[in-house]
Scaffold this motif. Structure first.
Motif, short mmCIF file in Angstrom:
data_model
loop_
_atom_site.label_atom_id
_atom_site.label_comp_id
_atom_site.label_asym_id
_atom_site.label_seq_id
_atom_site.Cartn_x
_atom_site.Cartn_y
_atom_site.Cartn_z
N GLU A 122 -8.09 -6.75 -0.98
CA GLU A 122 -8.67 -8.10 -1.06
C GLU A 122 -8.39 -8.93 0.18
O GLU A 122 -9.25 -9.69 0.64
N PHE A 123 -7.21 -8.76 0.75
CA PHE A 123 -6.83 -9.63 1.87
C PHE A 123 -7.00 -8.96 3.23
O PHE A 123 -6.74 -9.57 4.26
N GLY A 124 -7.39 -7.69 3.26
CA GLY A 124 -7.54 -6.98 4.53
C GLY A 124 -6.24 -6.32 4.95
O GLY A 124 -5.17 -6.57 4.39
N GLY A 125 -6.34 -5.44 5.97
CA GLY A 125 -5.16 -4.75 6.46
C GLY A 125 -4.95 -3.39 5.82
O GLY A 125 -3.82 -2.93 5.65
N LEU A 126 -6.08 -2.72 5.46
CA LEU A 126 -5.97 -1.40 4.85
C LEU A 126 -5.42 -0.36 5.81
O LEU A 126 -5.03 0.73 5.39
N SER A 127 -5.40 -0.68 7.11
CA SER A 127 -4.82 0.26 8.06
C SER A 127 -3.35 0.52 7.76
O SER A 127 -2.83 1.61 8.02
N ILE A 128 -2.68 -0.47 7.19
CA ILE A 128 -1.28 -0.29 6.80
C ILE A 128 -1.17 0.75 5.68
O ILE A 128 -0.25 1.60 5.68
N SER A 129 -2.13 0.73 4.76
CA SER A 129 -2.14 1.73 3.68
C SER A 129 -2.36 3.12 4.24
O SER A 129 -1.75 4.10 3.80
#
Length: 795
Positions: free
Chosen positions: A155-162
């Motif tokens: 929802e908030f962005g930053g899926l690269s961390i996942s």
């Protein structure tokens, strides 16, 4: 590759000028030339890779200039592999022990065999339970952590961390497992099925059935599966069962230097081989919940020697293994007493009332079998060239660990990308069986269908493809998944990790099989029962696995037992036969390919069909080192210490001296027996003096088995070298012999069927003229241009 064989000389078969013997199909003027037996002692040139350094004094300078040109050659047959002694030595000690044993003693031995098989099944089931629970816990932790992270950042962005978290967890698990295998026990790499197959064929694979190998194997496969690699745990389970059988049947652990003083009678290669067959079957049974399939697997793919009583003992071990696994898993899941789980893989049950097939579907199944054979052949060809690349360039442990980590990170990255870009959203019902459903960008109450295939352990993905209702996947999702997972599985098999190929093969086949069913449903009515996608997922899984490993009867029973549906026995068998026929047209099965790439002297069921014109005189090793009935200790020590020969069997003749014709055959004695005799100093002079010790028994030879001390560790004084040793009591007085004019197929059949290690060749007067060993027979094979002769090398 073709020009490499011409650069390697074979110094043992030439004339006195060291001329190289040509390949059989490369003889001058297109004719097969008979080789002359050299007068000098039989020696084989030693070659090793990487670099393939040649130590022969004659060709040393030439080879040094060519080291970089010959990093690996599949036309070589390795001399580093020794054979197992499956033929019992019926010497005087053996016959006396047999005479002393009563009928009740033989019955007790048979009871002990059944007890050992029960212990093998119980311990193999416990190991399977340990692997299943450990993988479930570690994989559950990993997928739960990544799922929570993805839901947090969607929802908030930053899926690269996942993505980084997923790749890091995969790489961490795989790194630990790869380090354990690469640095501590390399033989634990892969599935272990080719190694066990070679062991049961009679080849002594170093460290293959040791306790250390078992520990690394179990630990490694847990890390590999939890690390998200495209691997399964069924092959390592088979290897683990074989190691358990080898240890339990001996009643001691040579690794731990612990002797429990039980099962001493079974400390010989013949008995150990039968128990290893039972262990391999118990491993299959624990992996798939298929006791009958385990027995047939050991018969079809593993064992080279069989008898009826062994069948029942192996089935007993398989039953105990399955029961033990399901019992402890039921306790772990909080349902004690419910033993309905079909095994470690747990494919689930197909309902015979709703899933059926019609006669007009038989041609479709045959087409799927042919497709599975072609895809399996493509898998094997790519993996073959990839394995050669690894042998040449990725042979250091640090590079092997780095490659495994790279594959783990790439697998996570590709899976994340496939899930991220997929728009295949399916409704998440209350009765959904999805273990880790990912919503990602789907609407509320829906889940990403691509995640069902990628964001799961391979076993759960197979079950979802088998049992999820129609409409759970769209064709694009299945097509992309099949292509991507095929590439990942090809790349993964052969890494320096403990891993199997059964489940990845089933997953690939289930994906394109389900796609096949969906395409059929678009052509016909969607309500048609014969276009059910789950049914075709099962057929596709069998076709793909059969196309890769080329199993037929045993795999049919395994699939039937694992799915709990007898209805599909005939279609699965039809599909597997078609896949094998089509696949064999292009290339061998995956296990046979890896056996050949390791240059193992593996003996198939029959000799090459065009080899009848070859005789024992042309294939034997000659001249042969022989001993007299009463031999000088110094000569025995010198012969055993000669590193240039390193023979393991010596004919005993009536009389022979240097520079004389060999004497008539009287018996055969093994290196291991001579080592024990020297260790206990069984000399004629000691027997006739006060230094006489107790009479040696078979127990003394069994206590030294299987790690007989090297000759260098036995001290023989100068005075003792002049003593004499009487070999009559310890040699095998009735070794198998053949006339020198016997054809190669007859020699091969005798050698292979009886599990021999040495076959003595005699002339018309029963004098020893040569010796046939495993490598003398294994080097002949049928190539594309006719009968070929492999080069012998110390690889």
């Amino acid at each position: 590759m073709a020009n490499i064989a011409k650069k390697v000389s074979w110094s043992s078969r030439g004339d006195d000028r060291g001329e190289r013997a040509p390949l059989l199909n490369g003889a001058e003027d297109g004719k097969h030339s008979n080789r002359q037996v050299p007068d000098r002692p039989y020696r084989l040139q030693k070659i090793t890779y990487v670099g393939l350094v040649c130590f022969s004094q004659i060709t040393q300078d030439i080879v040094k200039s060519r080291l970089k040109e010959i990093p690996h050659n599949e036309k070589l047959l390795s001399l580093k592999y020794e054979s197992l002694d499956y033929d019992n030595s019926e010497n005087q000690l053996f016959l006396e022990e047999e005479r002393r044993m009563s009928h009740m003693g033989f019955r007790c031995l048979e009871i002990r065999r059944w007890v050992i098989c029960g212990l093998i099944g119980f311990l193999t089931g416990l190991i399977a339970c340990l692997i299943d629970i450990a993988v479930e816990e570690l994989a559950g932790y990993k997928y739960s952590a990544v799922k929570q992270n993805i839901e947090k950042f969607t929802e908030f962005g930053g899926l690269s961390i996942s993505l980084i978290l997923w790749a890091a967890l995969n790489s961490a698990f795989v790194m630990v497992g790869a380090i354990a295998v690469a640095f501590f026990e390399p033989i634990a790499a892969g599935s272990g099925i080719p190694q066990i197959k070679c062991y049961l064929n009679g080849v002594k694979i170093p460290c293959v059935v040791r306790l250390k190998t078992l520990a690394i194997k179990v630990f490694g496969v847990i890390c590999s599966v939890a690390g998200g690699l495209a691997v399964g745990k069924e092959g390592p389970m088979i290897h683990s069962g074989a190691v358990v059988a080898a240890g339990v049947s001996q009643g001691r652990s040579t690794s731990l230097k612990k002797d429990f003083k039980i099962f001493e009678y079974f400390r010989r290669d013949t008995e150990k081989r039968d128990f290893v067959s039972a262990g391999a079957a118990a491993g299959v049974s624990a992996a798939f919940g298929a006791p009958v399939g385990g027995v047939l697997f050991s018969l079809e793919e593993g064992a080279s020697f069989w008898n009826q009583m062994l069948t029942w003992r192996i089935f007993f071990a398989s039953m105990i293994s399955t029961f033990t696994l399901n019992f402890f898993l039921s306790i772990y899941h909080g349902k004690p007493g419910e033993l309905s789980s079909p095994g470690l893989i747990n494919f689930g049950r197909f309902d015979s009332d709703t899933v059926q097939y019609n006669l007009y579907e038989i041609p479709l199944f045959i087409i799927m079998g042919a497709l599975g054979g072609m895809l399996g052949a493509l898998f094997n060809v790519i993996n073959y060239w990839l394995t050669i690349f690894r042998i040449r360039y990725i042979h250091r442990p640090c590079l092997q660990v780095m490659e495994a980590m790279l594959v783990a990170a790439v697998t996570a990255t590709v899976a994340f990308a496939m899930i991220y870009f997929s728009n295949d959203c399916q409704p998440l019902g209350q009765d959904s069986t999805e273990e880790y459903p990912l919503q990602l960008f789907c609407a509320d109450g829906e889940y990403n269908s691509m995640a069902t295939a990628f964001f799961n352990t391979p076993e759960r993905s197979v079950r979802s493809l088998f049992h999820n209702p129609p409409g759970s996947y769209n064709p694009l999702t299945l097509g992309v998944f099949t292509l991507v997972y095929f590439v990942l599985a090809v790349w993964t098999y052969g890494l320096t990790v403990s891993a199997g190929v059964f489940i990845p093969s089933l997953l690939i086949g289930a994906a394109w099989g389900r796609l096949f069913g969906i395409l059929l449903s678009t052509i016909t009515s969607s309500q048609s029962i014969w276009a059910d996608p789950g049914k075709y997922a099962l057929i596709g899984a069998a076709a793909q696995l059969g196309g890769i490993v080329r199993m037929t009867l045993s795999l049919t029973v395994i699939m039937v037992e694992a799915t709990g549906n007898v209805t599909y026995g005939f279609p699965i068998m039809l599909v597997l036969m078609t896949a094998k026929i089509v696949g064999d047209y292009f290339i061998e099965g995956l296990y046979d390919i890896h056996i050949k790439l390791q240059s193992v002297p593996f003996l198939h069921w029959d000799a090459p069909p065009t080899s009848h014109w070859l005789t024992a005189r042309e294939v034997m090793s000659s001249p042969v080192t022989c001993f007299n009935r009463v031999e000088r200790v110094g000569r025995i020590v010198d012969v055993l210490s000669n590193t240039s020969t390193n023979h393991n069997g010596f004919p005993v003749v009536a009389h022979t001296t240097e520079n004389e014709e060999p004497g008539k055959i009287c018996g055969l004695i093994l290196r291991s027996q001579l080592i024990v005799l020297l260790k206990h100093k069984v000399f004629v002079e000691r027997a006739s003096s006060r230094l006489s010790q107790r009479r040696l028994q078979l127990k003394d030879f069994r206590d030294a088995y299987p790690r007989f001390p090297p000759i260098q560790s036995i001290h023989v004084s100068q005075d003792e070298r002049e003593c004499m040793m009487d070999l009559n009591e310890f040699m095998n007085p009735t070794p198998y012999t053949v006339p020198q004019e016997t054809s190669l197929p007859r020699v091969f059949k005798l050698f292979r069927a009886l599990g021999l290690r040495h076959l003595v060749v005699v002339d018309d007067e029963n004098r020893v003229v040569g010796l046939v060993t495993r490598k003398d027979l294994a080097r002949y094979h049928l190539g594309k241009d006719g009968l070929e002769e492999l080069q012998l090398a110390q690889t």
